[in-house]
Design an enzyme around this catalytic site. Structure first.
Site, PDB file in Angstrom:
ATOM      1  N   CYS A 137      -4.357   9.643  -0.920  1.00  0.00           N
ATOM      2  CA  CYS A 137      -4.540   9.728  -2.506  1.00  0.00           C
ATOM      3  C   CYS A 137      -5.755   8.749  -2.542  1.00  0.00           C
ATOM      4  O   CYS A 137      -5.402   7.702  -2.577  1.00  0.00           O
ATOM      5  CB  CYS A 137      -3.133   9.259  -3.013  1.00  0.00           C
ATOM      6  SG  CYS A 137      -3.276   9.216  -4.942  1.00  0.00           S
ATOM      7  N   CYS A 140      -4.929   6.328  -5.594  1.00  0.00           N
ATOM      8  CA  CYS A 140      -3.973   5.532  -5.306  1.00  0.00           C
ATOM      9  C   CYS A 140      -4.627   4.410  -4.697  1.00  0.00           C
ATOM     10  O   CYS A 140      -4.480   3.270  -4.632  1.00  0.00           O
ATOM     11  CB  CYS A 140      -2.884   5.997  -4.727  1.00  0.00           C
ATOM     12  SG  CYS A 140      -2.032   7.515  -5.414  1.00  0.00           S
ATOM     13  N   ASP A 141      -5.390   4.641  -3.587  1.00  0.00           N
ATOM     14  CA  ASP A 141      -5.763   3.578  -2.565  1.00  0.00           C
ATOM     15  C   ASP A 141      -7.275   3.713  -2.533  1.00  0.00           C
ATOM     16  O   ASP A 141      -7.512   2.549  -1.662  1.00  0.00           O
ATOM     17  CB  ASP A 141      -4.977   4.230  -1.240  1.00  0.00           C
ATOM     18  CG  ASP A 141      -3.827   4.372  -1.266  1.00  0.00           C
ATOM     19  OD1 ASP A 141      -3.009   3.456  -1.508  1.00  0.00           O
ATOM     20  OD2 ASP A 141      -3.407   5.432  -0.724  1.00  0.00           O
TER      21      ASP A 141
END
Length: 313
Positions: A137, A140-141
């Site tokens: 993701c 997300c990261d």
């Protein structure tokens, strides 16, 4: 201590675009409906940074679109529970039972919209470096890798879109593509090929990643010659497809060899009164728009089923 039994018209499991759409239609039909989600409302849409192919929006952040869908469903009266994990189900033509951590629900109809999760990279060190350089993701990261070298593995729209997003942080993005072509949209592909931070490596496949505590390098293999080489990088993001979340239903619902749920044109599964919608369903295209269409049809079919059976609460 025995769990309390709750009866209702319709239960929806999974609050991605398909489930939220079903909830909107069910709420408008005044069905006694509960939407369960054990992860995050919005599903994979929430992890999409920018969406440019959803009608009515020239561009919209995935989180914002998910929020709008959730808000609409709740304002219409849909009950959304994010914290009660489904433990088991029992499904038949005559009875449906869903056991959660708190209750035993007995819905008259059920819509399965549990979606799918990213398929893990098939490399030996995947588990060792999961969250430590192996990710799925970008939203997300990705921000963790400011001014770092990042690889993206995959050949579809998701891989192309996430590679573009990662250029916001990375000093360089390497696209590792095992074939000499991509399957994504032409406009997105052109943007990738013309981006100064992106290097495309055609006919190469990821073999494994290495490092001490975090990923420091990767071994790749040429799919035509078999030659291998090591490249220095700080992270790998995988976009090689998805796996449906159907383990809960496998004892009752017919599944394809890949684990997806086959349905008829009304989203009906092999069990009467049980429907499937969204990415969990067997189909050719998996887009937000197709998930929304599935959710619409499933809710309308479920309402018709409940009314015709004369079981509406």
């Amino acid at each position: 201590m025995e769990k309390k039994i709750k009866e209702l018209d319709l239960m929806i499991i999974g609050a991605g675009p398909a489930g939220l759409t079903s909830a909107i239609y069910a709420a408008r039909a005044k069905l006694n409906t509960l939407l369960l989600e054990n992860e995050i409302v919005g599903g994979q849409v929430r992890s999409s940074y920018t969406i440019e192919n959803y009608p009515g929006f020239k561009t919209v952040e995935g989180g914002a679109l998910a929020d709008l869908m959730q808000e609409q469903a709740q304002e219409l009266g849909a009950d959304i529970d994010e914290f009660d994990l489904v433990e088991k189900v029992y499904l038949s033509d005559d009875d449906k039972e869903v056991t959660t951590g708190s209750y035993i629900y007995k819905p008259k109809a059920l819509i399965i919209s549990t979606g799918a999760t990213p398929r893990k990279l098939p490399i030996p060190n995947e588990a060792k470096f999961s969250g430590k350089g192996v990710h799925y993701c970008a939203v997300c990261d990705g921000a963790v890798y400011e001014d770092k070298v990042i690889a993206v593995v995959g050949g579809g729209n998701s891989a192309l879109e996430e590679a573009l997003f990662l250029t916001r942080f990375a000093s360089k993005v390497i696209m590792i593509r095992r074939y000499d072509y991509f399957k994504g949209e032409k406009t997105t592909l052109e943007e990738v090929l013309n981006h100064p931070k992106i290097e495309v490596m055609y006919n190469w496949d990821l073999v494994d990643v290495y490092g001490k505590d975090f990923v420091e390098s990767a071994k790749i293999a040429n799919t035509k010659t078999g030659d291998t080489k090591d490249i220095a990088l700080d992270a790998v993001f995988g976009y090689i497809g998805t796996e449906p979340k159907t383990a809960l239903f496998k004892d009752y619902i017919n599944l394809t060899t890949q684990g997806y749920i086959p349905t008829d044109e009304n989203m009906q599964t092999n069990i009467k009164g049980v429907y499937a919608a969204g990415d969990v369903r067997e189909k050719l295209y998996r887009q937000i728009t197709t998930a929304v269409a599935d959710g619409t049809i499933a809710a309308l079919a479920a309402e018709k089923y409940i009314v015709e059976k004369g079981r509406r609460l």
